[in-house]
Structures are given as C-alpha cells and as structure tokens.
Design a protein around this motif. Structure first.
Motif, short mmCIF file in Angstrom:
data_model
loop_
_atom_site.label_atom_id
_atom_site.label_comp_id
_atom_site.label_asym_id
_atom_site.label_seq_id
_atom_site.Cartn_x
_atom_site.Cartn_y
_atom_site.Cartn_z
N TYR A 127 0.83 -1.20 0.00
CA TYR A 127 0.00 0.00 0.00
C TYR A 127 0.88 1.26 0.00
CZ TYR A 127 -3.28 3.28 2.32
OH TYR A 127 -4.06 4.35 2.68
N GLU A 128 1.90 1.28 0.87
CA GLU A 128 2.76 2.47 0.99
C GLU A 128 3.52 2.72 -0.32
OE1 GLU A 128 2.61 4.68 3.19
OE2 GLU A 128 1.27 3.55 4.52
N GLU A 129 4.04 1.62 -0.91
CA GLU A 129 4.81 1.79 -2.14
C GLU A 129 3.92 2.27 -3.29
OE1 GLU A 129 7.20 -1.69 -3.05
OE2 GLU A 129 8.01 -1.67 -1.00
N ALA A 130 2.69 1.76 -3.34
CA ALA A 130 1.75 2.19 -4.38
C ALA A 130 1.49 3.68 -4.25
CB ALA A 130 0.44 1.39 -4.27
N LYS A 131 1.28 4.13 -3.01
CA LYS A 131 0.98 5.55 -2.80
C LYS A 131 2.19 6.42 -3.17
CE LYS A 131 -0.88 6.09 1.25
NZ LYS A 131 -1.79 6.59 2.28
N ALA A 132 3.36 5.95 -2.81
CA ALA A 132 4.58 6.72 -3.11
C ALA A 132 4.76 6.84 -4.63
CB ALA A 132 5.79 6.04 -2.48
N TYR A 133 4.45 5.74 -5.34
CA TYR A 133 4.61 5.73 -6.80
C TYR A 133 3.67 6.74 -7.46
CZ TYR A 133 4.71 3.78 -11.56
OH TYR A 133 4.83 3.59 -12.92
N VAL A 134 2.43 6.79 -6.98
CA VAL A 134 1.44 7.71 -7.54
C VAL A 134 1.86 9.17 -7.30
CG1 VAL A 134 -0.87 8.59 -7.00
CG2 VAL A 134 -0.56 6.19 -7.58
N GLU A 136 4.87 10.22 -6.99
CA GLU A 136 6.03 10.46 -7.85
C GLU A 136 5.58 10.70 -9.31
OE1 GLU A 136 9.37 7.43 -9.36
OE2 GLU A 136 8.81 7.21 -7.25
N LEU A 137 4.56 9.92 -9.77
CA LEU A 137 4.05 10.08 -11.14
C LEU A 137 3.51 11.49 -11.35
CD1 LEU A 137 1.88 6.94 -12.06
CD2 LEU A 137 4.02 7.65 -13.11
N ASP A 138 2.74 11.94 -10.33
CA ASP A 138 2.21 13.29 -10.30
C ASP A 138 1.43 13.66 -11.57
OD1 ASP A 138 1.72 15.66 -9.08
OD2 ASP A 138 3.53 16.65 -9.84
N GLY A 139 0.59 12.73 -12.05
CA GLY A 139 -0.22 13.02 -13.24
C GLY A 139 -1.33 11.99 -13.34
N PRO A 140 -2.01 11.94 -14.50
CA PRO A 140 -3.09 10.97 -14.67
C PRO A 140 -2.54 9.54 -14.65
CG PRO A 140 -3.01 12.54 -16.51
CD PRO A 140 -1.79 12.78 -15.69
N CYS A 141 -3.33 8.61 -14.19
CA CYS A 141 -2.94 7.19 -14.24
C CYS A 141 -4.20 6.34 -14.10
CB CYS A 141 -1.94 6.84 -13.14
SG CYS A 141 -2.63 6.89 -11.49
N VAL A 142 -4.05 5.03 -14.16
CA VAL A 142 -5.18 4.12 -13.99
C VAL A 142 -4.82 3.12 -12.89
CG1 VAL A 142 -6.68 2.45 -15.15
CG2 VAL A 142 -5.79 4.38 -16.43
N VAL A 143 -5.73 2.95 -11.93
CA VAL A 143 -5.50 2.02 -10.82
C VAL A 143 -6.41 0.80 -11.04
CG1 VAL A 143 -5.64 1.71 -8.32
CG2 VAL A 143 -4.91 3.92 -9.26
N LYS A 144 -5.80 -0.39 -11.06
CA LYS A 144 -6.59 -1.60 -11.33
C LYS A 144 -6.36 -2.67 -10.27
CE LYS A 144 -6.46 -1.23 -16.37
NZ LYS A 144 -6.32 -1.93 -17.64
N ALA A 145 -7.43 -3.27 -9.80
CA ALA A 145 -7.30 -4.47 -8.96
C ALA A 145 -6.65 -5.55 -9.83
CB ALA A 145 -8.68 -4.93 -8.51
N ASN A 146 -5.68 -6.29 -9.29
CA ASN A 146 -4.98 -7.29 -10.11
C ASN A 146 -5.87 -8.49 -10.45
OD1 ASN A 146 -2.62 -8.36 -11.46
ND2 ASN A 146 -2.61 -9.90 -9.83
N VAL A 156 -10.05 5.11 -13.55
CA VAL A 156 -9.28 5.98 -14.44
C VAL A 156 -9.16 7.33 -13.74
CG1 VAL A 156 -9.20 7.02 -16.73
CG2 VAL A 156 -10.18 4.73 -16.43
N CYS A 157 -7.92 7.75 -13.44
CA CYS A 157 -7.72 8.91 -12.56
C CYS A 157 -7.09 10.08 -13.32
CB CYS A 157 -6.80 8.54 -11.40
SG CYS A 157 -7.33 7.06 -10.52
N ASP A 158 -7.64 11.27 -13.09
CA ASP A 158 -7.06 12.48 -13.68
C ASP A 158 -5.92 13.02 -12.83
OD1 ASP A 158 -8.55 12.94 -16.01
OD2 ASP A 158 -10.28 13.54 -14.80
N SER A 159 -5.95 12.75 -11.53
CA SER A 159 -5.00 13.39 -10.63
C SER A 159 -4.47 12.39 -9.61
CB SER A 159 -5.73 14.50 -9.86
OG SER A 159 -6.72 13.90 -9.06
N PRO A 160 -3.34 12.71 -8.96
CA PRO A 160 -2.83 11.83 -7.91
C PRO A 160 -3.84 11.67 -6.77
CG PRO A 160 -1.16 13.45 -8.51
CD PRO A 160 -2.41 13.83 -9.26
N ALA A 161 -4.62 12.73 -6.46
CA ALA A 161 -5.59 12.63 -5.37
C ALA A 161 -6.61 11.52 -5.65
CB ALA A 161 -6.31 13.97 -5.17
N GLU A 162 -7.09 11.46 -6.90
CA GLU A 162 -8.06 10.41 -7.26
C GLU A 162 -7.40 9.03 -7.17
OE1 GLU A 162 -10.25 10.85 -11.00
OE2 GLU A 162 -9.95 13.00 -10.79
N ALA A 163 -6.15 8.97 -7.60
CA ALA A 163 -5.45 7.67 -7.57
C ALA A 163 -5.23 7.21 -6.13
CB ALA A 163 -4.13 7.78 -8.32
#
Ligand code: AMP
Ligand code: GLY
Length: 424
Positions: A127-134, A136-146, A156-163
């Motif tokens: 959990y901590e590493e996932a949050k740190a990565y997001v 660091e990305l500091d932009g849009p991304c997509v978070v998926k359950a494996n 589908v996230c526009d911002s780090p806050a959503e991610a």
C-alpha cells in the motif's frame, strides 16, 4: 447434441438464442440461466458453475456433448481443464491461458515479452509503495485491482488525489475483496476504444467484426465505469489498415504467444483496444465473449454458433467458414437506478409484448415472480438490440422500442452508437 451452457447474463441469453437455431442441437441446458434463456432450453438453478467437480458431475449425468462457458470465473477455477481431462468437448479456455484475463500482471508480462503494445504498468503488493509511486508520477494514471472484480476494479484517474483514493478503496477498504489486495498502476492512454473478438482453437484464429462498448454509466461517458451500458457493431471509425494491425499484431500474436508459453488457447479471445495517436494499444485482454458485445455480435453471425464451438473444441476451426451480416447492430442496456452502486431488485417489467418482432431483448438480470411476471434482478436488466442498414437507423429502431419498456427506476444511456468527433 446435448449442450450445457454456463452463465446467467445477457451474453448467455444471446448465446442460447443463437445455439437454438442449430440443426445439430438436441437439447440445451443453461446453468443457472435467467428469464430469457428459459425460452431455448432448461435452466438448472442449483449448479455451482465455478466448481469443476460439480460441473463435471452435471455434464456426466446429463450426457452432455459440449459445454459452453460464458463468464470468466469458471474459466479461472479450472472448469474447462477438468472437463477436458475427462474427454468432454469444451468451448472456453483452460485456467492457464485464461490468466490473460484473470491476472493483469501475467497479461502485461506476456505482452511485454512478445512486443504487444499496451500501457506501461507496475504491480504493487504494498500500500505504501503504491501511494509513493502515484505521488512520484504526479499526473493521470489508472488504478486496477490485479484479480477479477466483475468489471468494477478499474479507476481511471485524472490526478494523484483520485489515484490515492482508488488505492485506499482497493487495498485498505477492500471494495473488491481479495482481488484488490494487489494492484496494478498503469499509464493512462487516450483515444477511441474498440473490442476485437476472435474465435480460436489455439491454431486457427477467426476474427469477429469489431464492436464498441460504452462503459461509463451516463451519457457523454460521465460517471463510474459499469460492465457496459450499450454497444454497436461494426465500428465505422476503424480504418481497414488499423483493423488488420489489430488482428495480426495483437490478437494473432497473443494466441501464438500463449501457445508458445504452453497455454494453448481454445475459446473466444477478446482484446480491448485503445486507438491512440500512436496506433492501437491493448487496454486489457478478456478470455470470453464480452457482455454486451455478444448481444450485437451474435445477431450479425450467419453461421451456426454450434458449428463454430465444435470447431474450436475439436481443433478443427480451420474447416469452419464463418459469415457475418453487413448490417449495423446497436444494443442499449436498461439498468436499475443506482447501478453500478447499490440498486433495488424485484420491480416488474412492463411492455415487452409491445416490442417489434425484429428487435431482440436479451435478459441480463431479470427473473420471474411467483405469478410468472418478469421482474428486475440485477444492475443491468435488459439489452435491447436492433439491426438496420446503417448505424443511425439501428439506433432509431432501438430507441423507439425502448420507449415501450418500463420498470421502476429504469435508466439507459441516450447516446449509444452516436459517434462523437473525438473521445475525451
Ligand atoms: P478494463 O476492465 O481493464 O477493461 O478497464 C475498464 C475501462 O477502463 C476500459 O474500458 C477503459 O475505458 C478504462 N481503462 C482501463 N485501462 C486504461 C488505461 N491504461 N488508460 C485509459 N483507460 C483505461
Ligand atoms: N464489455 C466488457 C466486458 O465484457 O468485459
């Protein structure tokens, strides 16, 4: 032939409807089936379709010749493997090849190894590493359950806050159960989406027409993703040369790659594609027919689905010629108010007897009350499907018929098949 079909959605209603037109059919059983499939065979309510031993017992008792597996869950638990071990014909992938859908991490590794273009992604247990990565990305991304999350494990996230919120929901609040304990964080891609279905016996690949699903719950792609709110086929915005790239460089490469990894694939393979400015890229790969894609693909199929399924199951697909109609088909989902969140069930459905005879109403989530009336029983309730010589005419036909159907809290998108200049 005696056929056992597993599943209970609009996809399985469409499969049952299509199988029923085969000369080779003796009897069809559908487990568990729904209020739509019962018109084409016998529903079996109590079978645990994800339990390989239970399905094997039913197939033996009913003297089944071919088992057709609709949803991904029984694929993931090895129902096809068990049946094949005992000599049954099966239309549906074994658990190993089905990992192309059931493990996003496996799918991404395979695509990277075989040069299939997909989003850059990283798998996280922590959990901590996932949050740190997001952060660091500091932009849009997509978070998926494996793991498998019934189409709802993707944000589908526009911002780090959503991610960060999506990571919380998956890993802390466990909205997707164990499927979300590991997550994949992906590069966000932009473009049109299209569904590229194909039949394969692991050697021969027979492509189906392209189709386009609409995932978000509200018009103009607003709101949370659902299992699919409506669909059309073909996809006129797809140029033939792009279609060929998808068919050869993505779908056929996937089938070959799985074979090379000792995971011979037999069933339907369906990569979801994003048509980006840099070309087609894979969003995800599914190991089964899409829902609602099936509800527009099968009305366009002129060949017997049973002949194709036997070709797949007996590794003789090369001998089956498959024909499709040139018509355009549109399917619009009627859903329960609140879906994909909380919704009520048990509302009586009115107006089905007023539908034109050239319209198919596929049941996704409805059953019968004690008086035999059809009542809602799911988030997605009905898929209303119609065909015409143009997409616009098919749209008009479907929406005209939808006006005649009603139930308490009915919701549907008004823009299915309306192709906008460019997606957001
Ligand atoms: P999936 O369950 O993986 O198909 O994802 C559901 C939906 O989320 C897709 O149909 C896309 O609309 C969206 N999506 C998934 N992955 C991405 C991505 N990497 N970039 C943009 N959108 C995505
Ligand atoms: N149409 C989306 C799915 O079947 O996954």
């Amino acid at each position: 032939m005696n056929i056992l079909l597993l599943g209970n959605g609009g996809r399985e209603h469409a499969i049952a409807w299509k199988i029923a037109d085969s000369q080779r059919l003796t009897k069809l059983w559908i487990a568990p089936g729904n209020a739509g499939t019962e018109a084409f065979g016998e529903n079996i309510a109590g079978l645990a379709i994800e339990d390989p031993v239970a399905v094997l017992r039913a197939a033996t008792d009913l003297a089944i010749d071919l088992v057709i597996i609709g949803p991904e869950k029984p694929l993931s638990t090895g129902v096809a493997d068990r049946l094949r071990e005992e000599g049954f014909l099966v239309f549906g992938a074994n658990a190993g090849p089905a990992e192309i859908e059931t493990s996003k991490a496996f799918a991404n590794d395979l695509m990277n190894k075989y040069g299939i273009d997909t989003a850059d992604s990283k798998l996280f247990d922590s959990y901590e590493e996932a949050k740190a990565y997001v952060r660091e990305l500091d932009g849009p991304c997509v978070v998926k359950a494996n793991g498998l999350a019934a189409g709802k494990g993707v944000t589908v996230c526009d911002s780090p806050a959503e991610a960060l919120q999506a990571i919380d929901e998956s890993m802390q609040l466990r909205h997707f159960g164990t499927a979300g304990d590991r997550i994949v964080i992906e590069e966000r891609m932009y473009g049109w989406e299209t569904s590229a279905h194909a039949f394969t016996d692991g050697i021969t690949v027979r492509h189906m027409p392209f189709s386009c699903d609409h995932k978000p719950v509200f018009d103009q792609n607003i709101g949370p993703n659902t299992g699919g709110m409506g669909v059309y086929s073909p996809s006129p915005q797809l140029e033939p040369k792009i279609q060929e790239i998808i068919e050869t460089q993505i779908t056929e490469t996937l089938v070959k790659a799985l074979g090379a990894e000792d995971r011979l694939y037999q069933g339907v393979i369906y990569p979801g594609i994003m048509l980006t400015d840099s070309g087609p890229r894979v969003v995800e790969v599914n190991a089964r027919f899409g829902d609602p894609e099936t509800e527009v693909l099968l009305p366009r199929l002129k060949t017997s689905l049973l002949d194709i399924a036997v070709g797949v199951a007996t590794s003789t697909l090369k001998d089956v010629e498959i024909e499709w109609s040139n018509q355009s088909t549109v399917g619009v989902m009627l859903t329960s108010e609140g879906y994909p969140g909380h919704y009520e069930v048990g509302h009586r459905i009115y107006g089905l007897e007023d539908i034109d005879s050239n319209i198919q109403v596929f049941v996704s989530g409805a059953n019968r009350d004690t008086n035999g009336h059809m009542v809602t029983n799911g988030g997605r309730v009905l898929c209303v499907t119609g065909s015409a010589n143009s997409l616009e005419d098919a749209r008009a036909l479907v929406y005209e018929n939808i006006e005649r159907i009603t139930f308490e809290g009915v919701h549907f998108r008004k823009d299915i098949g309306r192709i906008v200049a460019k997606p957001d």
